[in-house]
Design a protein around this motif. Structure first.
Motif, short mmCIF file in Angstrom:
data_model
loop_
_atom_site.label_atom_id
_atom_site.label_comp_id
_atom_site.label_asym_id
_atom_site.label_seq_id
_atom_site.Cartn_x
_atom_site.Cartn_y
_atom_site.Cartn_z
N VAL A 202 1.52 3.97 -10.91
CA VAL A 202 0.23 4.61 -10.72
C VAL A 202 0.11 5.84 -11.62
O VAL A 202 -0.92 6.06 -12.25
N GLU B 56 3.45 -1.34 -8.95
CA GLU B 56 2.50 -0.83 -9.93
C GLU B 56 2.83 0.63 -10.22
O GLU B 56 3.01 1.43 -9.30
N LEU C 134 4.95 7.82 -9.91
CA LEU C 134 4.42 7.38 -8.62
C LEU C 134 4.17 5.89 -8.72
O LEU C 134 3.42 5.42 -9.58
N GLY D 265 0.80 -1.22 0.00
CA GLY D 265 0.00 0.00 0.00
C GLY D 265 0.83 1.27 0.00
O GLY D 265 0.30 2.36 -0.20
N THR D 266 2.13 1.17 0.21
CA THR D 266 3.00 2.34 0.23
C THR D 266 3.15 2.90 -1.18
O THR D 266 3.25 2.15 -2.15
N THR D 267 3.14 4.22 -1.29
CA THR D 267 3.40 4.85 -2.58
C THR D 267 4.80 5.47 -2.54
O THR D 267 5.22 6.02 -1.53
N ARG E 46 3.19 2.21 -6.59
CA ARG E 46 2.52 1.69 -5.40
C ARG E 46 2.94 0.23 -5.23
O ARG E 46 3.07 -0.51 -6.20
#
Length: 85
Positions: A71, A69, A80, A13-15, A82
């Motif tokens: 984003v 991923e 960015l 869940g970290t970006t 994720r």
């Protein structure tokens, strides 16, 4: 140059905000305080640079490439990522 250990950022869940420099003289991940910079030798054509960035980041994070991923910023220098669950 030794790649930094980014395993502390490898939380689902970290970006990660990353500044990318394509066509660099060498591949490197640079941790500059809270920001990340990635330099890759590949050209930004057809997603080649993005693939190289994902490969380098995954190695530094100690994660499989499939967990990263993109984003935002597919064609931009500022991207960015994720970390998927």
């Amino acid at each position: 140059m030794k790649q930094p250990d980014l395993s502390d950022l490898a939380v689902p869940g970290t970006t990660l905000a990353v500044r990318v420099t394509p066509r660099a003289s060498r591949n490197a991940v640079i941790r500059d305080g809270d920001s990340l910079r990635v330099t890759v030798t590949t050209v930004p054509e057809g997603g080649k640079a993005n693939a190289a960035v994902i490969k380098l980041l995954a190695k530094a994070l100690g994660l499989p490439k499939s967990r990263l991923e993109l984003v935002r910023g597919e064609t931009a220098r500022d991207k960015l990522f994720r970390i998927a669950d």
